[in-house]
Design an enzyme around this catalytic site. Structure first.
Site, mmCIF file in Angstrom:
data_model
loop_
_atom_site.group_PDB
_atom_site.id
_atom_site.type_symbol
_atom_site.label_atom_id
_atom_site.label_comp_id
_atom_site.label_asym_id
_atom_site.label_seq_id
_atom_site.Cartn_x
_atom_site.Cartn_y
_atom_site.Cartn_z
ATOM 1 N N GLU A 1 -31.331 -7.065 41.702
ATOM 2 C CA GLU A 1 -29.992 -6.850 41.191
ATOM 3 C C GLU A 1 -30.095 -6.698 39.692
ATOM 4 O OE1 GLU A 1 -26.948 -9.631 43.583
ATOM 5 O OE2 GLU A 1 -27.120 -10.083 41.460
ATOM 6 N N ARG B 1 -17.715 -23.522 52.180
ATOM 7 C CA ARG B 1 -17.513 -24.973 52.189
ATOM 8 C C ARG B 1 -16.475 -25.313 51.141
ATOM 9 N NH1 ARG B 1 -20.227 -25.598 47.262
ATOM 10 N NH2 ARG B 1 -21.973 -24.186 47.121
ATOM 11 N N LYS C 1 -27.293 -13.323 51.832
ATOM 12 C CA LYS C 1 -26.664 -12.758 50.639
ATOM 13 C C LYS C 1 -26.699 -11.230 50.644
ATOM 14 C CE LYS C 1 -26.027 -16.898 49.655
ATOM 15 N NZ LYS C 1 -24.702 -17.477 49.898
#
Lengths: 489, 195
Positions: free
Chosen positions: A196, A289, A112
């Site tokens: 974050e 996906r 990420k």
């Protein structure tokens, strides 16, 4: 085609195989011996005992079955091995087609932090925070000071809410940093964490993309997925209410920029956080996906995403371009989980004794179970997805109310009642709902009319049972009397 | 068929509803189930309960309930006086008793000592691992308060208090594995609660 999954997504892939004339080979664990995907597949092979780690996550065994059955390709569905670059590599190394993005691209988006860096390089806004892993508490404190509290402490190898925690102040950071790092290392084998900014009033909006092996890539517009519990989605809709046409376009382009930068192929989703107060969107992560909620995009665009996954994997170029993607009306998906909304969405297991799905215009049901099936405690408790479309959001909502009324699942608790209540909530109706929606939804009690109806129904059932019993006794007494008359002379 | 009136006391969760049923004299087709006039908490309705599928010989199954001009589909399952009715996606446990039996039993119960008041046994709804015990014995809880957190299917589930009361016993500890149906704790409803 080997389908390395179970439940409704396995059923969905089997249907796409049929549409393309491909033979569908299913796998099943001991808990799924009679499952719907097994019944629908052309052939099915046992993969192992019920626990996922010994069955649907058992990569060597799955590949062995693929060989025995003479498969040429593997579709991973979602969950289980779908986002394992390692499994994708194994599949390709064995000379099988992997229906998904290249393993390299999966790795690039699986980290990420690396994905955040890619987004930043491509000029796509990201949630304010750091771009390199935090090794020590000191580093974390410095970073936190810059970002500001409250903040989210996230795992680079996480995603989808896994390995994430909310930290409200420096004391909490001090207390939890070391434990978070060790937990993350245990869970993912990678101790990298980052911080974050926490966006309190946020919407979760994602963009569907399709990219072929000939350099063509399109986005299929967005889905809003802000109705979540434990970072798991319950309701998704397209288009996202309250999003301006300009931002819709910008988000689509941002998603394509990231997909190109990582060499993405096949179907994928780029997730964004939409800050409602600042009216800005930030890149969150890429899901490499097919997603649970793909049918609403299919309903709005008329494009069969799973079929395109298979066609892209076998080398076909997209036969349409961006201007050809013209979504129409609105579509909403309701996930019917075997979970009790009155018990904090506690999973519910048991046998499905009765099952009635809705039908009619604008209704699609993607189910993984049928009446008589057993819901086991081993896997994700998603039973089915109810997808409802309309020319407008209002029409879709009206149809959804009727469809949910028609839906009857007996034997396990489901999220049906939750969906019905959501459709009466002002925030949902206005489209202003944010990711804290489920947590702030107030449970509705029974109205006096509903209480009267239920009481009357139960009393009537009792009364009729009693009368039937009395009649049966009377007639059997008469029969005995008749018998005696016949026997006595 | 007799024209006698039946009176029932129905309990839904913590509410009691009085239902009076009188067979409707207007002609009806027997295969549709007979019609009744129902007096529910003083309001009168024309009701008719029809079983939709007949293959299940026991009382359970899908029914159509016609209530005046409205018709709804319900799943009803009964065992003795206990019923389970699925309505709008939710399953409601109900108990039905002839009003006279109920009144007699209540009078009897009223004489019992307060200590014999029913306690609420909180049990594990599924197998899992106890990751957190949030209450201590003797603690007062409000409806919805967290009691025990159980991890199952990689998800943490908080078991919450169904009603207000005092935690009488806690029978599990953190780190313990529990089977489905295993007792977790016992809550004694507060005075004036519940009944």
């Amino acid at each position: 085609m080997l389908i390395a999954n179970r439940g409704e997504i396995a059923v969905r892939v089997i249907r796409a195989c049929r549409a393309l004339g491909l033979r569908a080979v299913a796998i099943y664990s001991d808990a799924d011996r009679d499952a719907l995907h097994v019944r629908l597949a052309d052939e099915a092979h046992r993969v192992g005992p019920a626990p996922a780690s010994e069955s649907y996550l058992n990569a060597p065994k799955i590949l062995e079955i693929a060989h025995e059955a003479g498969c040429e390709a593997v579709h991973p569905g979602y969950g289980f091995l779908a986002e394992s670059a390692e499994f994708a590599r194994l599949v390709e190394r064995q000379g099988l087609l992997w229906v998904g993005p290249p393993p390299e691209a999966m790795e690039l988006v699986g980290d990420k932090l690396a994905a955040r860096r890619t987004a930043q390089r491509e000029g796509v806004p990201t949630v304010p925070g750091v771009y390199e892993p935090l090794r020590t508490l000191e580093e974390a404190r410095e970073a936190a000071q810059e970002v500001g509290y409250p903040l989210l402490l996230k795992a680079a190898a996480g995603g989808g809410g896994k390995g994430m925690r909310l930290v409200s102040d420096e004391q909490e950071l001090k207390n939890s940093f070391a434990r978070a790092v060790s937990e993350v290392e245990q869970a993912f084998g990678d101790p990298s964490v980052y911080v974050e900014r926490y966006v309190p009033k946020a919407k979760h909006i994602e963009v569907q993309i399709l990219a072929d092996h000939h350099g063509n890539a399109v986005h299929l517009y967005e889905r809003e997925c802000s109705v979540q519990r434990r970072y798991q989605k319950l309701i998704e809709e397209t288009p996202a209410p309250l999003l301006s046409p300009k931002q819709r376009e910008e988000m689509g382009q941002a998603a394509l920029a990231i997909a190109r930068a990582v060499g993405y192929r096949n179907a994928g989703t780029v997730e964004f956080l939409y800050d409602v107060e600042r009216k800005e969107f930030y890149f969150l992560e890429v899901n490499a996906r097919i997603q649970v909620e793909h049918p609403i995009t299919e309903m709005a665009t008329g494009i069969d995403l799973v079929q395109w996954q298979l066609r892209i994997a076998r080398g076909e170029p997209l036969d349409f371009a961006q201007p050809d993607v013209r979504p129409r009306g609105a579509a909403i998906e309701f996930r019917i989980y075997a979970e009790d909304p009155d018990q904090n969405f506690l999973p519910s297991t048991g046998r499905i004794r009765e099952l009635l799905w809705p039908s009619g215009p604008g209704i699609r049901v993607d189910a993984g179970v049928e009446r008589g099936d057993r819901v086991s405690p081993y896997y994700d408790p998603l039973l089915a997805k109810l997808i409802v479309g309309g020319e407008s959001r209002e029409e879709a909502i009206e149809r959804a109310r009727r469809a949910l009324e028609e839906t009857i699942v007996v034997g396990v608790a489901t999220t049906v009642a939750f969906h019905r209540e959501t459709l009466e909530d002002e925030r949902f109706l206005q489209g202003s709902y944010t990711t804290d929606f489920v947590a702030t939804l107030k449970p509705q009690g029974l109205s006096p009319q509903e209480r009267a109806l239920l009481a009357a129904a139960a009393a009537l059932a009792y009364e009729q049972e009693r009368r039937a019993l009395r009649e049966a006794l009377q007639s059997s007494a008469k029969a005995q009397e008749a018998l005696w008359k016949w026997a006595s002379p | 068929m007799t024209q006698e009136k039946s009176r029932y006391t129905v309990r839904i969760r913590d509410d009691l509803v009085e239902v009076e049923l009188l067979p409707d004299s207007s002609p009806s087709r027997p295969e549709e189930g007979s019609g009744f006039r129902a007096l529910v908490n003083g309001e009168e309705f024309a009701v008719r309960l029809t079983k939709r599928k007949r293959e299940d010989s026991r009382g359970r199954g899908l029914y159509t309930l016609a209530l005046d001009d409205r018709s709804v589909t319900l799943w009803i399952e009964g065992r003795g006086r206990r019923y389970e009715v699925l309505w709008h996606g939710r399953s409601f446990p109900l108990t039905v008793e002839p009003a006279r039996t109920f009144a007699l039993r209540e009078r009897f119960r009223g004489r019992e000592a307060a200590s014999d008041r029913e306690v609420e046994e909180i049990r594990a709804v599924m197998p899992g691992l106890v990751v957190q015990v949030e209450v201590q014995e003797g603690q007062r809880v409000q409806p919805g308060d967290g009691l025990v957190v159980i991890s199952a299917m990689k998800m943490e589930n908080e078991i919450r208090a169904p009603r207000a009361g005092m935690v009488e016993r806690v029978t599990v500890r953190e780190g313990q594995e529990v089977r489905k149906g295993e007792l977790l704790c016992v809550i004694r409803p507060e005075e004036g609660e519940g009944r």
